[in-house]
Design an enzyme around this catalytic site. Structure first.
Site, PDB file in Angstrom:
ATOM      1  N   HIS A  47       0.824  -1.207   0.000  1.00 13.16           N
ATOM      2  CA  HIS A  47       0.000   0.000   0.000  1.00 13.16           C
ATOM      3  C   HIS A  47       0.857   1.257   0.000  1.00 13.16           C
ATOM      4  CE1 HIS A  47      -3.764  -2.305   1.540  1.00 13.16           C
ATOM      5  NE2 HIS A  47      -3.700  -2.277   0.227  1.00 13.16           N
ATOM      6  N   CYS A 102       3.297 -12.105   1.948  1.00 15.02           N
ATOM      7  CA  CYS A 102       4.350 -12.125   2.974  1.00 15.02           C
ATOM      8  C   CYS A 102       4.315 -13.472   3.696  1.00 15.02           C
ATOM      9  CB  CYS A 102       4.118 -10.985   3.966  1.00 15.02           C
ATOM     10  SG  CYS A 102       5.304 -11.065   5.336  1.00 15.02           S
ATOM     11  N   HIS A 130     -10.057  -5.050   4.755  1.00 14.21           N
ATOM     12  CA  HIS A 130      -8.629  -5.001   4.412  1.00 14.21           C
ATOM     13  C   HIS A 130      -8.286  -6.234   3.580  1.00 14.21           C
ATOM     14  CE1 HIS A 130      -4.263  -5.117   4.809  1.00 14.21           C
ATOM     15  NE2 HIS A 130      -4.336  -3.819   5.083  1.00 14.21           N
ATOM     16  N   GLU A 132      -5.803  -8.164   3.478  1.00 17.21           N
ATOM     17  CA  GLU A 132      -5.248  -9.303   4.238  1.00 17.21           C
ATOM     18  C   GLU A 132      -6.380 -10.105   4.891  1.00 17.21           C
ATOM     19  OE1 GLU A 132      -2.064  -8.442   7.082  1.00 17.21           O
ATOM     20  OE2 GLU A 132      -2.669 -10.224   8.204  1.00 17.21           O
ATOM     21  N   THR A 171      -1.909  -9.130  10.709  1.00 16.60           N
ATOM     22  CA  THR A 171      -0.507  -8.897  11.096  1.00 16.60           C
ATOM     23  C   THR A 171      -0.186  -7.431  11.402  1.00 16.60           C
ATOM     24  OG1 THR A 171       0.053  -8.630   8.780  1.00 16.60           O
ATOM     25  CG2 THR A 171       0.373 -10.831   9.727  1.00 16.60           C
TER      26      THR A 171
HETATM   27  S1  SF4 Z   1       4.106  -5.554   7.671  1.00 23.45           S
HETATM   28 FE1  SF4 Z   1       4.626  -7.561   8.546  1.00 23.45          FE
HETATM   29  S2  SF4 Z   1       3.156  -8.990   7.658  1.00 23.45           S
HETATM   30 FE2  SF4 Z   1       3.091  -7.114   6.421  1.00 23.45          FE
HETATM   31  S3  SF4 Z   1       4.546  -7.486   4.767  1.00 23.45           S
HETATM   32 FE3  SF4 Z   1       5.684  -6.509   6.407  1.00 23.45          FE
HETATM   33  S4  SF4 Z   1       6.573  -8.200   7.610  1.00 23.45           S
HETATM   34 FE4  SF4 Z   1       4.929  -9.034   6.352  1.00 23.45          FE
END
Ligand code: SF4
Length: 315
Positions: A47, A102, A130, A132, A171
């Site tokens: 983002h 990720c 969201h 995720e 996360t």
């Molecule tokens: S913020 Fe945390 S979960 Fe998101 S891409 Fe980065 S390491 Fe991965």
């Protein structure tokens, strides 16, 4: 002697790119190098508009849905993760795809699958809408996971089997809010199964801790990040709760000198999807009006690196 007003600038460390964002960007770059442009990317890879525009310039084409990817074109899935239906549809269409989810999000996906296979209903702590959250819900059959956004949501839950629950989290949540929600879940459902802490990733919690250390020393705090970046918004909240006025800026030109009126110590950080280049841009912008005295405040050192997908390791 300079006539500029002095500004003490406390710069948080760690800040900016995390290992998951670094890996996702690298996947798109390598895909373009190896397969040639255009490479399609489903959803913003991370983002951040600046990152997206830089990849567009290299030959990435961003789309929201797989149906917008032409037959035969390669496609990358974003770092936020995708529902299982997305790779299934790509396979059905014979599309060549790379998954930039990720690994810490993939870990939550596997946990969700395992818990559902063990017969538990999952209470998922996250923000509605969201990507995720949509991706994680898409790992399990419909009806096996319920979204919990607040402590009030916990009170309103009416599960069929209160002794057969588990929780997981997004996360990029606020560490403090999530701790309260988990405590409420454990109070209401003492037999609930969950990860040891929560699934908030190291990068999110390290960036929030750095802000908490700096904000009490500052009159105001700037957070570099996009308005749709969950972890950046949480940094603004963390700064405000620690007593500093805080503002989200996307880049140097967004710095509002009127808002900085009367500020003598300013904090600066960047969300996990904001490149360091933008930190320098903001510092340069501040230097147009102030004699900036920069100090880096390091609260943790990060050494996390994630492996690239197998297909690209060989490249
Ligand atoms: S913020 Fe945390 S979960 Fe998101 S891409 Fe980065 S390491 Fe991965």
């Amino acid at each position: 002697m300079s006539s500029l007003t002095k500004l003490k600038l406390l710069i948080a460390a760690p800040r900016g790119f995390c290992a998951g964002v670094d890996r996702a960007i690298r996947i798109v770059e390598l895909a373009i190098e190896r397969l040639g442009a255009p490479v399609y990317v489903r959803h913003e890879i991370v983002h951040n508009r600046f990152v997206v525009d830089a990849l567009k310039a290299k030959g990435a084409v961003f789309v929201e849905e797989l149906e917008d990817v032409p037959d035969g074109a390669p496609v990358v899935f974003s770092a936020h993760g995708v529902p299982k239906s997305v790779p299934a549809e790509a396979e059905a269409r014979g599309l060549d795809y790379l998954d930039a989810t990720c690994p810490l999000v993939s870990k939550v996906h596997s946990q969700a699958e395992r818990l559902v296979a063990a017969g538990r209903h999952i209470l998922f702590v996250g923000h509605r809408g969201h990507p995720e959250v949509i991706g994680t819900f898409g790992q399990v059959p419909k009806g096996r996971m319920t979204l919990v956004e607040t402590v009030a949501d916990v009170a309103a839950l009416a599960p069929e089997e209160p002794d057969n629950l588990a929780f997981l989290t997004q996360t990029t949540l606020s560490v403090d809010d999530t701790a309260e929600i988990i405590a409420a879940l454990k109070r209401r459902f003492p037999n609930i199964h969950g990860p040891r802490g929560e699934d908030i990733c190291y990068a999110t919690s390290n960036r929030q801790s750095a802000v908490k250390a700096i904000a009490p020393l500052c009159d105001a705090m700037l957070v570099i990040g996009a308005p749709n970046s969950s972890n950046s918004l949480r940094l603004v909240e963390a700064a405000e709760r620690a007593g500093a006025r805080a503002m989200l800026v996307q880049r140097g030109r967004d710095v509002d000198f009127g808002w900085l009126e009367g500020v003598s110590t300013l904090g600066l950080t960047a969300g996990a999807s904001a490149p360091e280049l933008l930190v320098r841009e903001v510092v340069d912008r501040l230097a147009e009006r102030y004699a900036v005295d920069e100090e880096q405040v390091e609260t943790a050192r990060e050494q996390m690196v994630f492996k690239l997908p197998r297909e690209l390791q060989a490249a």
